[in-house]
Structures are given as structure tokens and as C-alpha cells.
Design a protein around this motif. Structure first.
Motif, PDB file in Angstrom:
ATOM      1  N   GLU A   1      41.536  31.352  30.894  1.00 34.35           N
ATOM      2  CA  GLU A   1      42.587  32.367  30.938  1.00 34.35           C
ATOM      3  C   GLU A   1      43.716  31.953  29.998  1.00 34.35           C
ATOM      4  O   GLU A   1      43.889  30.755  29.733  1.00 34.35           O
ATOM      5  CB  GLU A   1      43.146  32.514  32.378  1.00 34.35           C
ATOM      6  N   PRO A   2      44.478  32.920  29.478  1.00 34.22           N
ATOM      7  CA  PRO A   2      44.386  34.374  29.669  1.00 34.22           C
ATOM      8  C   PRO A   2      43.219  34.961  28.879  1.00 34.22           C
ATOM      9  O   PRO A   2      42.755  34.368  27.900  1.00 34.22           O
ATOM     10  CB  PRO A   2      45.733  34.872  29.140  1.00 34.22           C
ATOM     11  N   PRO A   3      42.758  36.158  29.275  1.00 36.71           N
ATOM     12  CA  PRO A   3      41.592  36.751  28.616  1.00 36.71           C
ATOM     13  C   PRO A   3      41.785  36.942  27.113  1.00 36.71           C
ATOM     14  O   PRO A   3      40.835  36.735  26.336  1.00 36.71           O
ATOM     15  CB  PRO A   3      41.439  38.107  29.338  1.00 36.71           C
ATOM     16  N   GLU A   4      43.007  37.318  26.686  1.00 31.36           N
ATOM     17  CA  GLU A   4      43.203  37.575  25.262  1.00 31.36           C
ATOM     18  C   GLU A   4      43.056  36.305  24.434  1.00 31.36           C
ATOM     19  O   GLU A   4      42.585  36.347  23.298  1.00 31.36           O
ATOM     20  CB  GLU A   4      44.577  38.217  25.005  1.00 31.36           C
ATOM     21  N   LEU A   5      43.469  35.152  24.995  1.00 22.68           N
ATOM     22  CA  LEU A   5      43.300  33.889  24.280  1.00 22.68           C
ATOM     23  C   LEU A   5      41.825  33.500  24.228  1.00 22.68           C
ATOM     24  O   LEU A   5      41.324  33.062  23.179  1.00 22.68           O
ATOM     25  CB  LEU A   5      44.118  32.794  24.959  1.00 22.68           C
ATOM     26  N   ARG A   6      41.116  33.668  25.326  1.00 20.40           N
ATOM     27  CA  ARG A   6      39.680  33.354  25.357  1.00 20.40           C
ATOM     28  C   ARG A   6      38.923  34.221  24.364  1.00 20.40           C
ATOM     29  O   ARG A   6      38.057  33.734  23.609  1.00 20.40           O
ATOM     30  CB  ARG A   6      39.154  33.543  26.776  1.00 20.40           C
TER      31      ARG A   6
END
Length: 322
Positions: free
Chosen positions: A294-299
């Protein structure tokens, strides 16, 4: 130890002049009765120390009496020469002064302590700046230091990161700080912190300012750093780290504080991040030793980068851009 305390009394009276028994007791963190006994011991040893009665009284040394630095311990002598960093002193224009002071102190030391000090100088060298970075050009550092010492107001043109970049600043310089090879001036009103290497033009005024009596430079800098980190690391990321992989700085401290081992030997932790861009670049350097959850946008961003890299390096033969 009593011998160290006797030397401390001598040095206090030598540097401050007349002091009362109560003042000496407070400084040395002993009782007034102990100070009386120590003063008697100094007098019995032939030290020209006199006591004056009355409201303005106190103990004082005979005018012109100076003690040699024979009361220094080996550790104190070593620390004294280790603390004299020649690089920063030279930048402040104090290189020759530091060398002369160390020479005089060395001459005053007894032979055994002189040997300790020489050994430290030969085996330890302090170099503050970090690697892989050019030294910052600070042509106005000496002038700023002089203004700090003389409490003179500075009129500057200062370059900041946001528009308009070049602005005029009136500074009341309270102190200078060297951090990781970079000089900062802490100046009022405020106070605020400025990088000395970002001063484009400078005029030292004849006008003096009054430095606040309660201003503590070390305490200010500690609070400033804490506030800086609080503002810098506003985001969080949940990561998994492979065995043996370490994060540094605040992220590393967070792993130590809240990391928990998982059955496969990896460590799961919530760590502070400065920004998505910074976290993306930092975590990619660890390669397969880290997984961002997490966060999804970084992953997702890291996944896109890895996919692009896999496509680029997928062919066993380099194309050379043709």
C-alpha cells in the motif's frame, strides 16, 4: 573526584573572575560546605586564592595568576583535539586561529596527555560533507559569521525554491549551523532558517540588533529538524522486506518500531514516505528485496516501471537503440 573538582574551581575563577561559594556549589553540583573545604585545600597547596566578605564578596584568584591545563584527563584532551574540525574552521576564516589555539593547548599539556592528543589527531579525521556531491560555494560565509558575532543586520538577495525565486531579505543573524556539510544561518525575525549558499548578494549593515536573551540555538535546531521531518514525511506505505534487507532513516526506524516477522521470513511494516516520486525511486533501488503493498497507486506505479524494464531488457541481444 576531588582533584578534578579543584581544577574546575581554578578554571571557573580564572575565566569568570570573582564567584561566591554558592555560585561555585551550583556550578559544580556540590554543597557549599564542600566548596569551603576545597577552597581550604587550594589555599594549603599554595594557590593565591582570596575570599572577600560582604554582599559583593566571593572568591577570586590573585591578579595575573594562571593555571596550566594539567587538570585535563586523557579523555578530555583527546576530545578537545578531536572536536577541532579544521574544515569548518577554515570555512569560517578561523583556520589559523584554531591551529594556534591547539598549539598553545598542546604546549600546556603534560607529556602523557600530549601523547594522547597527538594520537587522536593522527588516527581520527572529521570530514562533514557527504559523498558524491560538490562542495557548496559559500562566498559570504565569513561575512555572515562576522555579522552573527557582532549582531549586525544583513541585507541580502536570497534565492528560494518557489516563485519569485530571487527575493530581498533583511536578516538578524542569530547563529550558524553546519549540517551534513551545508551551512545554515538562523535569523530573525521569526526566527527562520536560510541556506548560506543561496545568498546571492549581501550587505552587512552598521545597524545592530538585539539577540533575544532566551534564544537557544541548539534547542531551536533540534525543534526545526523535528518539524522538518514531520512536514517531509506526511505519507505512509505498507511494505514487506526480504530477510537481510534494511531501510535507513525514518523508514528504518519505523521498521524497528512496528515491523513484524511473517511465516516466510519477510518483515511487514508501515513506513513514512516523503512523496510517491521519492518512495518509487527509493524502493526500486532495493530490487526484489521489497514488496510494496500500500498505497495502491504506489504499488501500481512500481509495477508499471518493472513491466517497462522487463520489456526493455526482455531481448537477450542489446539493440543499441537501432
Amino acid at each position: 573526584m576531588k582533584s578534578a573538582r579543584l581544577v574546575s574551581i581554578l578554571l571557573l575563577l580564572q575565566t569568570r573572575g570573582r564567584m561566591t561559594a554558592a555560585q561555585l556549589a551550583e556550578e559544580l553540583e556540590v554543597s557549599v560546605r564542600t566548596v569551603y573545604r576545597d577552597v581550604e585545600a587550594l589555599g594549603a597547596a599554595g594557590v593565591p586564592l582570596y575570599g572577600d566578605a560582604g554582599h559583593a564578596g566571593g572568591y577570586r584568584l590573585l591578579d595575573g595568576y594562571r593555571t596550566r591545563l594539567t587538570g585535563l584527563t586523557a579523555g578530555e584532551a583527546e576530545a578537545l583535539f578531536l572536536a577541532g574540525a579544521p574544515g569548518p574552521a577554515a570555512e569560517l576564516g578561523l583556520g589559523p586561529v584554531l591551529a594556534a589555539a591547539q598549539l598553545k593547548v598542546r604546549a600546556a599539556l603534560p607529556p602523557e596527555l600530549r601523547g594522547h592528543a597527538d594520537r587522536v589527531s593522527g588516527r581520527f579525521h572529521l570530514d562533514a560533507p557527504g559523498w558524491y556531491a560538490d562542495a557548496e560555494q559559500t562566498p559570504y560565509l565569513s561575512a555572515v559569521a562576522g555579522a552573527v558575532w557582532d549582531s549586525r543586520i544583513l541585507h541580502t538577495v536570497y534565492r528560494r525554491w518557489r516563485e519569485p525565486t530571487d527575493v530581498e531579505r533583511r536578516m538578524e543573524p542569530y547563529g550558524l549551523v553546519l549540517k551534513a556539510g551545508r551551512w545554515y544561518v538562523v535569523a530573525g525575525p521569526g526566527p527562520r532558517t536560510f541556506r548560506v549558499d543561496q545568498i546571492l548578494r549581501l550587505t552587512v549593515s552598521d545597524e545592530e540588533f538585539t539577540r533575544p536573551d532566551d534564544f537557544d540555538l541548539a534547542a531551536y535546531w533540534t525543534a526545526y529538524q523535528r518539524d522538518f521531518h514531520d512536514r517531509l514525511y506526511r505519507g505512509e506505505a505498507v511494505v514487506r522486506l526480504a530477510p537481510g534487507v534494511r531501510l535507513t532513516g525514518p523508514a528504518g526506524a519505523a521498521v524497528q518500531a512496528n515491523g513484524r516477522a511473517e511465516p516466510d521470513g519477510w518483515t511487514r511494516a508501515t513506513v513514512p514516505v516523503e512523496s510517491l516520486d521519492h518512495a518509487h525511486d527509493t524502493f526500486l533501488r532495493l530490487g526484489t528485496g521489497i514488496e510494496v503493498l500500500e498505497p495502491p497507486e504506489l504499488r501500481e506505479r512500481i509495477a508499471r516501471t518493472v513491466t517497462e524494464l522487463a520489456a526493455r531488457y526482455g531481448n537477450s541481444t542489446a539493440t543499441g537503440g537501432n
